[in-house]
Design an enzyme around this catalytic site. Sequence first.
Site, short mmCIF file in Angstrom:
data_model
loop_
_atom_site.label_atom_id
_atom_site.label_comp_id
_atom_site.label_asym_id
_atom_site.label_seq_id
_atom_site.Cartn_x
_atom_site.Cartn_y
_atom_site.Cartn_z
N GLU A 180 -1.35 2.50 15.86
CA GLU A 180 -0.08 1.80 15.61
C GLU A 180 1.07 2.66 16.11
O GLU A 180 1.29 3.77 15.61
CB GLU A 180 0.10 1.59 14.10
CG GLU A 180 -0.80 0.56 13.50
CD GLU A 180 -0.08 -0.76 13.25
OE1 GLU A 180 1.16 -0.78 13.21
OE2 GLU A 180 -0.77 -1.76 13.08
N LEU A 225 -11.44 7.93 5.31
CA LEU A 225 -10.80 6.61 5.38
C LEU A 225 -11.65 5.63 6.19
O LEU A 225 -11.76 4.45 5.84
CB LEU A 225 -9.39 6.72 5.97
CG LEU A 225 -8.36 7.43 5.09
CD1 LEU A 225 -7.01 7.53 5.82
CD2 LEU A 225 -8.18 6.73 3.74
N ASP A 277 -4.40 10.79 8.12
CA ASP A 277 -5.14 12.02 7.86
C ASP A 277 -6.49 11.62 7.24
O ASP A 277 -6.71 10.45 6.94
CB ASP A 277 -4.33 12.89 6.87
CG ASP A 277 -4.75 14.36 6.91
OD1 ASP A 277 -5.67 14.71 7.67
OD2 ASP A 277 -4.15 15.15 6.18
N ALA A 278 -7.36 12.63 7.08
CA ALA A 278 -8.64 12.37 6.42
C ALA A 278 -9.37 11.20 7.08
O ALA A 278 -9.87 10.30 6.41
CB ALA A 278 -8.42 12.11 4.92
N LYS A 297 -3.04 2.09 8.69
CA LYS A 297 -2.17 3.10 9.35
C LYS A 297 -2.53 4.51 8.88
O LYS A 297 -1.68 5.28 8.42
CB LYS A 297 -0.69 2.81 9.08
CG LYS A 297 -0.21 1.45 9.58
CD LYS A 297 1.28 1.24 9.34
CE LYS A 297 1.82 -0.03 9.98
NZ LYS A 297 1.32 -1.29 9.40
N HIS A 330 4.80 -2.24 18.47
CA HIS A 330 5.38 -2.75 17.25
C HIS A 330 6.88 -2.76 17.31
O HIS A 330 7.49 -1.77 17.68
CB HIS A 330 5.00 -1.75 16.14
CG HIS A 330 4.52 -2.38 14.92
ND1 HIS A 330 5.34 -3.01 14.05
CD2 HIS A 330 3.27 -2.48 14.42
CE1 HIS A 330 4.62 -3.47 13.05
NE2 HIS A 330 3.36 -3.17 13.25
N THR A 356 -0.96 -4.10 5.87
CA THR A 356 -0.71 -2.88 5.10
C THR A 356 -0.24 -3.22 3.68
O THR A 356 -0.69 -2.60 2.71
CB THR A 356 0.37 -2.03 5.80
OG1 THR A 356 -0.03 -1.80 7.15
CG2 THR A 356 0.56 -0.70 5.09
N ILE A 357 0.63 -4.19 3.58
CA ILE A 357 1.16 -4.55 2.26
C ILE A 357 0.03 -5.03 1.35
O ILE A 357 -0.08 -4.59 0.19
CB ILE A 357 2.25 -5.65 2.41
CG1 ILE A 357 3.50 -5.04 3.07
CG2 ILE A 357 2.58 -6.30 1.06
CD1 ILE A 357 4.55 -6.07 3.49
#
Lengths: 220, 220
Positions: free
Chosen positions: A114, A72, A67-68, A64, A138, A36-37
């Site tokens: 996740e 994505l 929405d949409a 992660k 996680h 993610t970073i």
Amino acid sequence: MSIPLLQVALDNTSLEDAIASIEQYGHLIDIVEVGTILHVAEGLHATKTLRAMYPDKILLDDIKGADAGKTLAELCFGAGADIMTAICAADINTMIAMKKVGEKMTPVRDVQIELYGDWTYEQAASWLAAGIDQLVYHRSRDAELAGKTWDTPDFEKIGKLCEMGFKVTITGGLNKEDLHLFKDYPIHCVIGGRSIRNAANPAAEAQAFQTEIRRIWGAK
Amino acid sequence: MSIPLLQVALDNTSLEDAIASIEQYGHLIDIVEVGTILHVAEGLHATKTLRAMYPDKILLDDIKGADAGKTLAELCFGAGADIMTAICAADINTMIAMKKVGEKMTPVRDVQIELYGDWTYEQAASWLAAGIDQLVYHRSRDAELAGKTWDTPDFEKIGKLCEMGFKVTITGGLNKEDLHLFKDYPIHCVIGGRSIRNAANPAAEAQAFQTEIRRIWGAK
């Protein structure tokens, strides 16, 4: 039990750093993860670059998504990701929208959920019913920094999710010394991040993870 | 009641598209948002570019951070964002880590929580206790596509969150014709996305949003 896959999360803050890291051990792992970073820092440029570097590895884009889902998924799968992540708090329709985009592609791409914060087994059952059977259990990095360790409730949840039929990936500051804690569960994938990336010899550490995974799960 | 701010979410799939869009109405709005879709596509390049284009506007980076709060905050605030978002499912320590990075900066940067899926008033109280008083009440785009409209439970939750002391931003396929539905609440900010970006005349539509906001909330 089958042997868990080894994934490394590239949570570098620049693509340059991520490349310098993965070049050392990419050949030793099963799944390359655009963390993610890294994705926040570099966008799809990171996904496309790592796809080009590792055409034959599984590439996971840990965005992660909340929405949409269709848009994505078109972006992440279109850039070469085999798997993208959705946050558990997302509406089921978001996850289904991602899944549908992936199913239309060749080869088929997949969605992984996740788990963060509160979620319920009822939600988990709804994900399975929608054909989404991969999830990440996680330990939050920030919860970890605040002192949270792996404990009995974690193992109970992991066991139950495996029983439900999920392919469960585990992550959250995992060291190879932690892996035996999960020996009773058919773990699908283990994510190493900082423990491999920041090792004195990352290639040796990746190999040591693979050896330890085989020692624990290979004999069964 | 004070007058709600107008924010436009740039959920374009490329920075080129986002720039072509915002150039038409950026001067008419209060908050420029790097939408999640744009951030996923372009990374911090989008944040930096929009900061340079609009040095005096509030710039919000909608990354919906779920973990690694300190690093994500350093990236987003470092690239020029005044506000970044966290997903409600994130651990409170993640939100606090973001907040701490923002508080050390000049001017101070802030964190906003995106409500998706299940959350509780108990969680909301813990966010307030941590000094996080901005949140986004969201109708998921995918829930919207599946037919969900704004209904009584939405308004009850929005009212309660305002009463608790949150600055509440509303979003989710909002048209200017929907705004009157929220007239009884001290809304902090209204996000227009597709309704402004995709209008035949986006500048006129942004102005019409501002006029409608003033008509509804300005007289009180």
